[in-house]
Write a protein that holds these residues in place. Structure first.
Motif, short mmCIF file in Angstrom:
data_model
loop_
_atom_site.label_atom_id
_atom_site.label_comp_id
_atom_site.label_asym_id
_atom_site.label_seq_id
_atom_site.Cartn_x
_atom_site.Cartn_y
_atom_site.Cartn_z
N GLN A 94 0.81 -1.22 0.00
CA GLN A 94 0.00 0.00 0.00
C GLN A 94 0.85 1.27 0.00
O GLN A 94 0.33 2.38 -0.20
CB GLN A 94 -0.93 0.01 1.23
CG GLN A 94 -1.75 -1.26 1.42
CD GLN A 94 -2.52 -1.66 0.19
OE1 GLN A 94 -3.10 -0.81 -0.50
NE2 GLN A 94 -2.56 -2.96 -0.10
N LYS A 95 2.15 1.14 0.18
CA LYS A 95 3.03 2.30 0.23
C LYS A 95 3.31 2.89 -1.15
O LYS A 95 3.88 3.98 -1.26
CB LYS A 95 4.36 1.91 0.90
CG LYS A 95 4.22 1.47 2.34
CD LYS A 95 5.56 1.02 2.92
CE LYS A 95 5.41 0.57 4.36
NZ LYS A 95 6.69 0.07 4.92
N TYR A 96 2.91 2.16 -2.20
CA TYR A 96 3.22 2.61 -3.56
C TYR A 96 2.10 2.16 -4.48
O TYR A 96 1.75 0.98 -4.51
CB TYR A 96 4.56 2.01 -3.97
CG TYR A 96 5.08 2.41 -5.33
CD1 TYR A 96 4.82 3.65 -5.89
CD2 TYR A 96 5.89 1.53 -6.05
CE1 TYR A 96 5.32 4.01 -7.14
CE2 TYR A 96 6.41 1.87 -7.29
CZ TYR A 96 6.12 3.12 -7.83
OH TYR A 96 6.63 3.46 -9.06
N ASP A 97 1.54 3.10 -5.23
CA ASP A 97 0.40 2.75 -6.08
C ASP A 97 0.79 1.91 -7.29
O ASP A 97 -0.07 1.39 -8.01
CB ASP A 97 -0.34 4.02 -6.54
CG ASP A 97 0.53 4.94 -7.39
OD1 ASP A 97 1.76 4.72 -7.47
OD2 ASP A 97 -0.02 5.89 -7.99
N PRO A 123 -3.91 -2.11 -15.29
CA PRO A 123 -4.06 -3.57 -15.42
C PRO A 123 -5.50 -4.02 -15.18
O PRO A 123 -6.12 -3.63 -14.18
CB PRO A 123 -3.13 -4.12 -14.32
CG PRO A 123 -2.19 -3.00 -14.02
CD PRO A 123 -2.96 -1.74 -14.23
N SER A 124 -6.03 -4.79 -16.09
CA SER A 124 -7.39 -5.29 -15.97
C SER A 124 -7.55 -6.48 -16.90
O SER A 124 -6.65 -6.82 -17.67
CB SER A 124 -8.41 -4.21 -16.33
OG SER A 124 -8.37 -3.95 -17.73
N GLN A 125 -8.72 -7.11 -16.85
CA GLN A 125 -8.98 -8.25 -17.73
C GLN A 125 -9.18 -7.81 -19.18
O GLN A 125 -9.27 -8.65 -20.08
CB GLN A 125 -10.19 -9.04 -17.24
CG GLN A 125 -9.85 -9.91 -16.02
CD GLN A 125 -10.99 -10.81 -15.61
OE1 GLN A 125 -11.95 -10.36 -14.99
NE2 GLN A 125 -10.88 -12.09 -15.94
N THR A 138 -7.45 -8.45 -7.94
CA THR A 138 -8.19 -8.20 -6.71
C THR A 138 -7.66 -6.94 -6.05
O THR A 138 -6.43 -6.80 -5.87
CB THR A 138 -8.06 -9.39 -5.74
OG1 THR A 138 -8.52 -10.58 -6.39
CG2 THR A 138 -8.85 -9.16 -4.47
N ASP A 139 -8.55 -6.02 -5.71
CA ASP A 139 -8.18 -4.77 -5.04
C ASP A 139 -7.15 -3.96 -5.83
O ASP A 139 -6.42 -3.15 -5.25
CB ASP A 139 -7.64 -5.05 -3.62
CG ASP A 139 -8.67 -5.72 -2.74
OD1 ASP A 139 -9.87 -5.46 -2.92
OD2 ASP A 139 -8.28 -6.54 -1.88
N TRP A 193 -4.28 -13.65 -7.94
CA TRP A 193 -4.20 -14.89 -7.18
C TRP A 193 -4.34 -16.08 -8.13
O TRP A 193 -5.28 -16.17 -8.91
CB TRP A 193 -5.29 -14.97 -6.12
CG TRP A 193 -5.25 -13.86 -5.11
CD1 TRP A 193 -6.18 -12.88 -4.93
CD2 TRP A 193 -4.23 -13.62 -4.12
NE1 TRP A 193 -5.81 -12.04 -3.90
CE2 TRP A 193 -4.61 -12.47 -3.39
CE3 TRP A 193 -3.03 -14.26 -3.80
CZ2 TRP A 193 -3.84 -11.96 -2.35
CZ3 TRP A 193 -2.26 -13.75 -2.76
CH2 TRP A 193 -2.66 -12.62 -2.05
N ILE A 194 -3.38 -17.02 -8.04
CA ILE A 194 -3.40 -18.23 -8.86
C ILE A 194 -3.84 -19.40 -7.97
O ILE A 194 -3.20 -19.66 -6.95
CB ILE A 194 -2.01 -18.53 -9.46
CG1 ILE A 194 -1.45 -17.29 -10.18
CG2 ILE A 194 -2.07 -19.74 -10.38
CD1 ILE A 194 -2.24 -16.83 -11.37
N PRO A 195 -4.93 -20.11 -8.32
CA PRO A 195 -5.44 -21.16 -7.44
C PRO A 195 -4.55 -22.41 -7.41
O PRO A 195 -3.84 -22.72 -8.37
CB PRO A 195 -6.81 -21.48 -8.04
CG PRO A 195 -6.70 -21.10 -9.47
CD PRO A 195 -5.77 -19.92 -9.51
N PHE A 196 -4.61 -23.13 -6.29
CA PHE A 196 -3.92 -24.40 -6.11
C PHE A 196 -4.86 -25.56 -6.45
O PHE A 196 -6.09 -25.40 -6.50
CB PHE A 196 -3.48 -24.58 -4.66
CG PHE A 196 -2.28 -23.78 -4.25
CD1 PHE A 196 -1.01 -24.16 -4.64
CD2 PHE A 196 -2.42 -22.65 -3.44
CE1 PHE A 196 0.11 -23.44 -4.23
CE2 PHE A 196 -1.31 -21.93 -3.03
CZ PHE A 196 -0.04 -22.33 -3.44
#
Length: 342
Positions: free
Chosen positions: A130-133, A311-313, A321-322, A327-330
């Motif tokens: 959060q310290k850098y956008d 960055p977006s889809q 996210t946020d 996040w890459i699922p296991f």
């Protein structure tokens, strides 16, 4: 007439040469103007991180100039690598942290130079991002993989009551851990055991030692443990596949996996050698840590950032996210679903 034909042929040839040179110049110009990403990886001897490296390079081909360095598990070396990337005016930097506590300093350095930074596979502590956008993270929800690893042990124990050698209703286990103070080490050690207990099974730790994510070190550590505890061990939980394979090497030297003697061993990552060990029956199971998708996401995010895009889809195959995390699922892998990992 012959002179005219000769002149025409020469003219046509010159035209082709001009076009060819022009196309070659254009391709050269494109390569020169490609944005640059500097990638600092904690240890390229790690099979999983090597897989991520390959995926980054494959996805970036023709779109990004990639410079990847091995930090040799040294935070001072990694700090120097980042300083060099910044001094060379790289467009984006990607970092697989050696030490999570170093993230704050590296974020400040990137912020000073206004260079986007992508951390991967070892998440910065607390609110550092959060310290850098322009700071991001690509990786996995760290508590998910050990929870799935613990479930593999649970499934086996329920299906094989004979695994409880002393019939005391308790799983006596050995834990092989990664590098001390790393997020993955801490969480994989804790949540794998928590998952077993959450399913209502009792556990007892027979031994625990660090093998630094390394197969040979794990073999040595496990050999030492076997010399005093061999008859008590009912399961071995390793923080990664390479250490699980080292455990198997030590067990093989003691005559295990020959048809009569067996101890279930589990790992995390889903490396090629681990999948082969599952196929042959020496490794009970692993949790697929999708290095190919991580590397692909890192490159796509870097391309987007280098082009000054949000960055977006719309410009990536991955959901954010946020505005900070991919996040890459296991997925847990055993012989029952081995085809899903190959």
């Amino acid at each position: 007439m012959k002179k005219l034909l000769s002149l025409f042929s020469i003219g046509a040839l010159l035209s082709l040469l001009v076009v060819a040179c022009s196309n070659s110049d254009n391709r050269l110009l494109i390569r020169i103007n490609q944005p640059k990403i500097g990638v600092a990886i904690s240890n390229l001897n790690d099979p999983f991180l090597s897989e991520v490296k390959t995926a980054i390079t494959d996805e970036a081909r023709g779109k990004l100039k990639v410079d990847i360095v091995d930090c040799q598990d040294s935070q001072p070396i990694q700090n120097d690598n980042i300083d060099q990337f910044l001094s060379k005016k790289y467009d984006v930097i990607a970092i697989n942290l050696v030490d999570r506590t170093a993230a704050s300093h590296l974020i400040e350095r990137a912020k000073e130079e206004n260079v986007p930074v992508i951390f991967f596979n070892n998440k910065p502590e607390g609110t550092d991002l959060q310290k850098y956008d322009k700071a991001y993270y690509v990786g996995t929800l760290p508590e998910q993989s050990p929870s799935l690893e613990g479930e593999i042990v649970v499934d086996y124990s329920k299906a094989h009551p004979e695994a409880d050698k002393n019939k005391d209703g308790i799983i006596q286990y050995v834990m092989l851990t990664g590098t001390p103070k790393e997020q993955d080490t801490e969480l994989r050690t804790k949540f794998s055991v928590d998952a077993i207990e959450n399913w209502g099974l009792k556990v007892q730790k027979i031994a625990e030692d660090t093998a630094m994510w390394d197969r040979k070190k794990a073999e040595t550590k496990m050999s030492s443990i076997l010399s005093t505890q061999v008859n008590k061990i009912e399961a071995v939980i390793a923080n990664n596949d390479d250490m699980a394979l080292g455990v198997i090497d030590a067990l093989k030297a003691k005559g295990y996996f020959n048809g009569t003697k067996y101890i279930p061993v589990v790992g995390i990552d889903g490396t090629g050698e681990a999948l082969q060990a599952i196929k042959t029956g020496t490794l009970l199971g692993t949790v697929l840590n999708d290095g190919k998708s991580q590397g692909k996401a890192i490159s796509q995010l870097a391309i987007s950032l280098a082009k000054k895009k949000i960055p977006s889809q719309d410009n990536m195959d991955f959901e954010m996210t946020d505005g900070k995390y991919i996040w890459i699922p296991f997925k847990k892998i055993t012989r029952d679903n081995l085809d899903e990992a190959e």
